[in-house]
Design a protein around this motif. Structure first.
Motif, PDB file in Angstrom:
ATOM      1  N   MET A 200     170.059  -3.821  91.907  1.00 24.13           N
ATOM      2  CA  MET A 200     170.606  -4.365  90.664  1.00 24.13           C
ATOM      3  C   MET A 200     169.788  -3.908  89.451  1.00 24.13           C
ATOM      4  O   MET A 200     170.349  -3.448  88.450  1.00 24.13           O
ATOM      5  N   THR A 201     168.468  -4.004  89.538  1.00 25.00           N
ATOM      6  CA  THR A 201     167.633  -3.614  88.401  1.00 25.00           C
ATOM      7  C   THR A 201     167.620  -2.105  88.201  1.00 25.00           C
ATOM      8  O   THR A 201     167.476  -1.624  87.074  1.00 25.00           O
ATOM      9  N   GLU A 202     167.782  -1.362  89.281  1.00 24.82           N
ATOM     10  CA  GLU A 202     167.806   0.094  89.172  1.00 24.82           C
ATOM     11  C   GLU A 202     169.017   0.586  88.378  1.00 24.82           C
ATOM     12  O   GLU A 202     168.997   1.683  87.817  1.00 24.82           O
ATOM     13  N   SER A 203     170.051  -0.230  88.313  1.00 28.29           N
ATOM     14  CA  SER A 203     171.269   0.157  87.600  1.00 28.29           C
ATOM     15  C   SER A 203     171.217  -0.190  86.109  1.00 28.29           C
ATOM     16  O   SER A 203     172.141   0.131  85.358  1.00 28.29           O
ATOM     17  N   MET A 204     170.144  -0.850  85.678  1.00 28.54           N
ATOM     18  CA  MET A 204     170.014  -1.230  84.272  1.00 28.54           C
ATOM     19  C   MET A 204     169.765  -0.014  83.388  1.00 28.54           C
ATOM     20  O   MET A 204     169.201   0.984  83.824  1.00 28.54           O
ATOM     21  N   ARG A 205     170.173  -0.128  82.123  1.00 26.58           N
ATOM     22  CA  ARG A 205     169.874   0.927  81.162  1.00 26.58           C
ATOM     23  C   ARG A 205     168.367   1.023  80.966  1.00 26.58           C
ATOM     24  O   ARG A 205     167.668  -0.003  80.949  1.00 26.58           O
ATOM     25  N   PRO A 206     167.833   2.227  80.796  1.00 23.56           N
ATOM     26  CA  PRO A 206     166.373   2.411  80.677  1.00 23.56           C
ATOM     27  C   PRO A 206     165.734   1.550  79.589  1.00 23.56           C
ATOM     28  O   PRO A 206     164.662   0.986  79.795  1.00 23.56           O
ATOM     29  N   GLU A 207     166.402   1.413  78.445  1.00 20.59           N
ATOM     30  CA  GLU A 207     165.820   0.631  77.351  1.00 20.59           C
ATOM     31  C   GLU A 207     165.755  -0.857  77.684  1.00 20.59           C
ATOM     32  O   GLU A 207     164.815  -1.564  77.288  1.00 20.59           O
ATOM     33  N   VAL A 208     166.753  -1.333  78.436  1.00 19.05           N
ATOM     34  CA  VAL A 208     166.762  -2.741  78.864  1.00 19.05           C
ATOM     35  C   VAL A 208     165.652  -2.979  79.884  1.00 19.05           C
ATOM     36  O   VAL A 208     164.917  -3.971  79.819  1.00 19.05           O
ATOM     37  N   LEU A 209     165.520  -2.045  80.799  1.00 19.14           N
ATOM     38  CA  LEU A 209     164.490  -2.156  81.826  1.00 19.14           C
ATOM     39  C   LEU A 209     163.093  -2.115  81.207  1.00 19.14           C
ATOM     40  O   LEU A 209     162.200  -2.880  81.599  1.00 19.14           O
ATOM     41  N   LYS A 211     162.220  -3.057  78.196  1.00 18.68           N
ATOM     42  CA  LYS A 211     161.977  -4.323  77.516  1.00 18.68           C
ATOM     43  C   LYS A 211     161.626  -5.415  78.519  1.00 18.68           C
ATOM     44  O   LYS A 211     160.745  -6.256  78.267  1.00 18.68           O
ATOM     45  N   LEU A 212     162.296  -5.390  79.657  1.00 11.77           N
ATOM     46  CA  LEU A 212     162.046  -6.379  80.706  1.00 11.77           C
ATOM     47  C   LEU A 212     160.618  -6.270  81.231  1.00 11.77           C
ATOM     48  O   LEU A 212     159.888  -7.259  81.347  1.00 11.77           O
ATOM     49  N   VAL A 213     160.208  -5.054  81.521  1.00 12.26           N
ATOM     50  CA  VAL A 213     158.872  -4.812  82.074  1.00 12.26           C
ATOM     51  C   VAL A 213     157.780  -5.148  81.065  1.00 12.26           C
ATOM     52  O   VAL A 213     156.681  -5.584  81.441  1.00 12.26           O
ATOM     53  N   SER A 214     158.081  -4.995  79.777  1.00 10.32           N
ATOM     54  CA  SER A 214     157.063  -5.197  78.735  1.00 10.32           C
ATOM     55  C   SER A 214     156.536  -6.626  78.691  1.00 10.32           C
ATOM     56  O   SER A 214     155.420  -6.862  78.207  1.00 10.32           O
ATOM     57  N   VAL A 215     157.319  -7.595  79.170  1.00  9.36           N
ATOM     58  CA  VAL A 215     156.874  -8.993  79.124  1.00  9.36           C
ATOM     59  C   VAL A 215     156.143  -9.423  80.393  1.00  9.36           C
ATOM     60  O   VAL A 215     155.692 -10.566  80.496  1.00  9.36           O
ATOM     61  N   ILE A 216     156.029  -8.524  81.362  1.00  8.18           N
ATOM     62  CA  ILE A 216     155.312  -8.827  82.602  1.00  8.18           C
ATOM     63  C   ILE A 216     153.843  -8.442  82.413  1.00  8.18           C
ATOM     64  O   ILE A 216     153.550  -7.276  82.124  1.00  8.18           O
ATOM     65  N   PRO A 217     152.916  -9.375  82.553  1.00  2.00           N
ATOM     66  CA  PRO A 217     151.505  -9.048  82.329  1.00  2.00           C
ATOM     67  C   PRO A 217     151.003  -7.855  83.141  1.00  2.00           C
ATOM     68  O   PRO A 217     150.192  -7.065  82.634  1.00  2.00           O
ATOM     69  N   LEU A 218     151.452  -7.680  84.365  1.00  2.00           N
ATOM     70  CA  LEU A 218     151.021  -6.540  85.166  1.00  2.00           C
ATOM     71  C   LEU A 218     151.754  -5.245  84.798  1.00  2.00           C
ATOM     72  O   LEU A 218     151.472  -4.185  85.354  1.00  2.00           O
ATOM     73  N   LYS A 219     152.700  -5.354  83.875  1.00  2.00           N
ATOM     74  CA  LYS A 219     153.417  -4.193  83.332  1.00  2.00           C
ATOM     75  C   LYS A 219     154.183  -3.371  84.366  1.00  2.00           C
ATOM     76  O   LYS A 219     154.336  -2.167  84.233  1.00  2.00           O
ATOM     77  N   ARG A 220     154.668  -4.038  85.355  1.00  2.00           N
ATOM     78  CA  ARG A 220     155.550  -3.385  86.327  1.00  2.00           C
ATOM     79  C   ARG A 220     156.365  -4.450  87.034  1.00  2.00           C
ATOM     80  O   ARG A 220     155.993  -5.628  87.066  1.00  2.00           O
ATOM     81  N   MET A 221     157.478  -4.033  87.618  1.00  2.00           N
ATOM     82  CA  MET A 221     158.259  -4.937  88.446  1.00  2.00           C
ATOM     83  C   MET A 221     157.645  -5.010  89.831  1.00  2.00           C
ATOM     84  O   MET A 221     156.938  -4.099  90.267  1.00  2.00           O
ATOM     85  N   GLY A 222     157.903  -6.102  90.518  1.00  2.00           N
ATOM     86  CA  GLY A 222     157.451  -6.218  91.893  1.00  2.00           C
ATOM     87  C   GLY A 222     158.334  -5.396  92.809  1.00  2.00           C
ATOM     88  O   GLY A 222     159.421  -4.947  92.425  1.00  2.00           O
ATOM     89  N   THR A 223     157.877  -5.192  94.029  1.00  2.00           N
ATOM     90  CA  THR A 223     158.670  -4.461  95.022  1.00  2.00           C
ATOM     91  C   THR A 223     159.178  -5.435  96.085  1.00  2.00           C
ATOM     92  O   THR A 223     158.553  -6.473  96.336  1.00  2.00           O
ATOM     93  N   PRO A 224     160.304  -5.121  96.708  1.00  2.00           N
ATOM     94  CA  PRO A 224     160.789  -5.974  97.791  1.00  2.00           C
ATOM     95  C   PRO A 224     159.752  -6.146  98.901  1.00  2.00           C
ATOM     96  O   PRO A 224     159.665  -7.217  99.515  1.00  2.00           O
ATOM     97  N   GLU A 225     158.956  -5.102  99.143  1.00  2.00           N
ATOM     98  CA  GLU A 225     157.936  -5.175 100.194  1.00  2.00           C
ATOM     99  C   GLU A 225     156.867  -6.210  99.863  1.00  2.00           C
ATOM    100  O   GLU A 225     156.280  -6.824 100.763  1.00  2.00           O
ATOM    101  N   GLU A 226     156.610  -6.432  98.562  1.00  2.00           N
ATOM    102  CA  GLU A 226     155.615  -7.435  98.175  1.00  2.00           C
ATOM    103  C   GLU A 226     156.132  -8.850  98.420  1.00  2.00           C
ATOM    104  O   GLU A 226     155.361  -9.761  98.746  1.00  2.00           O
ATOM    105  N   ILE A 227     157.432  -9.051  98.297  1.00  2.00           N
ATOM    106  CA  ILE A 227     158.015 -10.346  98.662  1.00  2.00           C
ATOM    107  C   ILE A 227     157.984 -10.503 100.178  1.00  2.00           C
ATOM    108  O   ILE A 227     157.675 -11.578 100.703  1.00  2.00           O
ATOM    109  N   ALA A 228     158.277  -9.418 100.890  1.00  2.00           N
ATOM    110  CA  ALA A 228     158.272  -9.462 102.355  1.00  2.00           C
ATOM    111  C   ALA A 228     156.888  -9.779 102.900  1.00  2.00           C
ATOM    112  O   ALA A 228     156.743 -10.547 103.873  1.00  2.00           O
ATOM    113  N   SER A 229     155.851  -9.218 102.283  1.00  2.00           N
ATOM    114  CA  SER A 229     154.496  -9.475 102.766  1.00  2.00           C
ATOM    115  C   SER A 229     154.101 -10.927 102.524  1.00  2.00           C
ATOM    116  O   SER A 229     153.350 -11.520 103.310  1.00  2.00           O
ATOM    117  N   ALA A 230     154.620 -11.528 101.437  1.00  2.00           N
ATOM    118  CA  ALA A 230     154.376 -12.947 101.185  1.00  2.00           C
ATOM    119  C   ALA A 230     155.030 -13.805 102.264  1.00  2.00           C
ATOM    120  O   ALA A 230     154.451 -14.801 102.733  1.00  2.00           O
TER     121      ALA A 230
END
Length: 253
Positions: A200-209, A211-230
């Motif tokens: 879903m997020t991969e289909s977002m327009r680059p400028e929207v993506l 802006k989304l990432v800019s508000v995350i303190p780690l400056k990146r989106m998480g990966t599905p594997e990081e949820i799986a490891s949790a």
């Protein structure tokens, strides 16, 4: 709980986070019961799980329908002979503002159908699957773990009255079930993902993506594997119960 040979059901297991968690757990030797509505996606996920090193069976089920859920979990217990874990992951989005106004006139409101569809799947579905999983665990004398996938939106996110309410409810069920089911050797935990890179997020327009990432303190989106490891961490640590683990890169809504 040892993941090797444990039987774990995952709702929404045919794609996205559900499939990622299934493959991750399969690689650790778990046997997966994959639940979803799309047979083709389920078969693809099951094949991937087997390739990763675990066994997998598929179940087409609408988690919002009580009869479907009851039959599905009875079938899982019958097919595998036990049930050791459930990840309540299935969910949908029907986003929209509560209402819109222009020039003093209300031009649009969130429809009841938008509200009800999300509550039915994201909250009632979690209730039904959690109840049936616990039923089978107790019937088969299997200590087990239930993981509810919540969201940082549980704190309230603009444009998501329905989704935020459902995820707040999902989160509230965690300590309730942890307290009620502990006597049977069943633990309950929650994971609240932040913004995760999926189809879903991969289909977002680059400028929207961006802006989304800019508000995350780690400056990146998480990966599905990081949820799986949790999820794997929760299964393997037998003293974790009644809490929500936020996996969000320090993001808070």
């Amino acid at each position: 709980m040892k993941l090797q040979d444990s039987v774990i059901a995952i709702t929404g297991g045919g794609q996205g986070l559900g499939r990622a968690m299934a493959e991750y757990l399969a690689a650790k030797g778990a046997r997966l019961a994959l639940i979803d509505l799309i047979p083709e996606k389920l078969e693809e996920a099951a094949t991937a799980c087997k390739k990763a090193g675990g066994d997998a069976k598929t179940y087409v089920c609408n988690v919002a329908k009580e009869e479907d859920v009851e039959k599905t979990f009875a079938a899982i217990a019958g097919d595998f002979g036990q049930l050791n874990g459930l990840i309540n992951n299935a969910g949908i989005l029907r986003d929209g503002l509560l209402l819109k106004e222009k020039d003093g006139e209300i031009t649009k409101r969130m429809e009841l159908s938008q509200w009800q569809a999300v509550i039915d799947v994201n909250l009632t579905g979690v209730f039904l699957c959690g109840r049936e999983a616990a039923t089978q665990m107790i019937k088969n004398d299997s200590k087990g773990v239930i993981i509810n996938i919540a969201s940082i939106s549980r704190a309230g996110n603009m444009g998501q009255s329905n989704y935020s309410a459902a995820k707040a409810g999902v989160s509230a069920l965690v300590p309730v079930w942890a307290k009620e089911l502990a006597r049977y050797g069943i633990r309950c935990m929650g994971i609240a993902p932040g913004f995760i890179g999926t189809e879903m997020t991969e289909s977002m327009r680059p400028e929207v993506l961006e802006k989304l990432v800019s508000v995350i303190p780690l400056k990146r989106m998480g990966t599905p594997e990081e949820i799986a490891s949790a999820a794997a961490f929760i299964f393997e640590n037998d003293y974790l119960s009644g809490r929500i683990i936020e996996v969000d890169g320090a993001m808070r809504i």
